[in-house]
Design a protein around this motif. Structure first.
Motif, PDB file in Angstrom:
ATOM      1  N   ILE A 290       0.834  -1.202   0.000  1.00  0.00           N
ATOM      2  CA  ILE A 290       0.000   0.000   0.000  1.00  0.00           C
ATOM      3  C   ILE A 290       0.869   1.253   0.000  1.00  0.00           C
ATOM      4  CG2 ILE A 290      -1.641   1.350   1.380  1.00  0.00           C
ATOM      5  CD1 ILE A 290      -2.867  -1.400   2.206  1.00  0.00           C
ATOM      6  N   ARG A 291       1.881   1.297   0.847  1.00  0.00           N
ATOM      7  CA  ARG A 291       2.775   2.466   0.891  1.00  0.00           C
ATOM      8  C   ARG A 291       3.438   2.700  -0.459  1.00  0.00           C
ATOM      9  NH1 ARG A 291       4.068   0.426   5.824  1.00  0.00           N
ATOM     10  NH2 ARG A 291       5.969  -0.564   5.062  1.00  0.00           N
ATOM     11  N   GLN A 292       3.963   1.628  -1.035  1.00  0.00           N
ATOM     12  CA  GLN A 292       4.647   1.745  -2.316  1.00  0.00           C
ATOM     13  C   GLN A 292       3.687   2.202  -3.419  1.00  0.00           C
ATOM     14  OE1 GLN A 292       6.739  -1.823  -3.388  1.00  0.00           O
ATOM     15  NE2 GLN A 292       7.635  -0.919  -5.210  1.00  0.00           N
ATOM     16  N   ALA A 293       2.490   1.636  -3.449  1.00  0.00           N
ATOM     17  CA  ALA A 293       1.502   2.018  -4.465  1.00  0.00           C
ATOM     18  C   ALA A 293       1.090   3.476  -4.301  1.00  0.00           C
ATOM     19  CB  ALA A 293       0.291   1.099  -4.388  1.00  0.00           C
ATOM     20  N   LYS A 294       0.852   3.907  -3.068  1.00  0.00           N
ATOM     21  CA  LYS A 294       0.477   5.304  -2.823  1.00  0.00           C
ATOM     22  C   LYS A 294       1.564   6.255  -3.310  1.00  0.00           C
ATOM     23  CE  LYS A 294      -2.638   4.935   1.144  1.00  0.00           C
ATOM     24  NZ  LYS A 294      -2.821   5.252   2.574  1.00  0.00           N
TER      25      LYS A 294
ATOM     26  N   GLY B 128       2.073  10.226 -10.045  1.00  0.00           N
ATOM     27  CA  GLY B 128       1.434  10.160 -11.345  1.00  0.00           C
ATOM     28  C   GLY B 128       1.755   8.904 -12.122  1.00  0.00           C
ATOM     29  N   GLN B 129       2.299   7.912 -11.457  1.00  0.00           N
ATOM     30  CA  GLN B 129       2.706   6.688 -12.143  1.00  0.00           C
ATOM     31  C   GLN B 129       1.616   5.620 -12.037  1.00  0.00           C
ATOM     32  OE1 GLN B 129       6.375   4.935 -10.725  1.00  0.00           O
ATOM     33  NE2 GLN B 129       6.840   4.307 -12.802  1.00  0.00           N
ATOM     34  N   THR B 130       1.221   5.093 -13.194  1.00  0.00           N
ATOM     35  CA  THR B 130       0.282   3.974 -13.204  1.00  0.00           C
ATOM     36  C   THR B 130       0.946   2.792 -12.509  1.00  0.00           C
ATOM     37  OG1 THR B 130      -0.710   4.728 -15.267  1.00  0.00           O
ATOM     38  CG2 THR B 130      -1.047   2.411 -14.674  1.00  0.00           C
ATOM     39  N   THR B 131       0.224   2.173 -11.618  1.00  0.00           N
ATOM     40  CA  THR B 131       0.786   1.093 -10.805  1.00  0.00           C
ATOM     41  C   THR B 131      -0.038  -0.175 -10.960  1.00  0.00           C
ATOM     42  OG1 THR B 131       1.659   2.693  -9.226  1.00  0.00           O
ATOM     43  CG2 THR B 131       1.398   0.433  -8.450  1.00  0.00           C
ATOM     44  N   ALA B 132       0.642  -1.256 -11.201  1.00  0.00           N
ATOM     45  CA  ALA B 132       0.003  -2.565 -11.299  1.00  0.00           C
ATOM     46  C   ALA B 132       0.449  -3.417 -10.121  1.00  0.00           C
ATOM     47  CB  ALA B 132       0.375  -3.254 -12.608  1.00  0.00           C
ATOM     48  N   ILE B 133      -0.510  -3.903  -9.368  1.00  0.00           N
ATOM     49  CA  ILE B 133      -0.242  -4.801  -8.252  1.00  0.00           C
ATOM     50  C   ILE B 133      -0.737  -6.173  -8.692  1.00  0.00           C
ATOM     51  CG2 ILE B 133      -0.741  -5.338  -5.837  1.00  0.00           C
ATOM     52  CD1 ILE B 133      -1.394  -2.280  -5.527  1.00  0.00           C
TER      53      ILE B 133
END
Length: 95
Positions: A41-45, A51-56
């Motif tokens: 969660i911290r890394q994704a936030k 502004g970076q699209t993030t895929a988990i």
């Protein structure tokens, strides 16, 4: 934000294609470590705030914990963890 939780062949192929996009940040959720949710969660936030699209995505290895009942319970725990991740990421992209 993109979430990929299924390890089936089609989903894995789609994830592999997505990984070709260099502007997407990828965070692997090791389902054998449900305690990693806060870190994810911290890394994704942080990524999303920049502004970076993030895929988990969950690892592509099938987790086998013994028998059908235990596997089902593990699947439920993984689904709940992914749901928790989505629900707790409350930042918006900064364009």
């Amino acid at each position: 934000m993109i979430i990929a939780g299924s390890h089936v062949k089609k989903n894995t192929a789609q994830l592999d294609e997505l990984k070709e996009i260099s502007s997407v940040a990828f965070i692997e959720f090791d389902v054998s470590d449900l305690g990693a949710v806060d870190k994810i969660i911290r890394q994704a936030k942080e990524n999303i705030s920049r502004g970076q699209t993030t895929a988990i995505y969950t690892g592509r290895k099938v987790l086998d914990v013994g028998n059908a009942e235990k596997n089902l319970a593990a699947s439920v725990n993984i689904s709940e963890a992914l749901t928790s991740i989505v629900n707790r990421i409350n930042v918006r992209r900064n364009f």
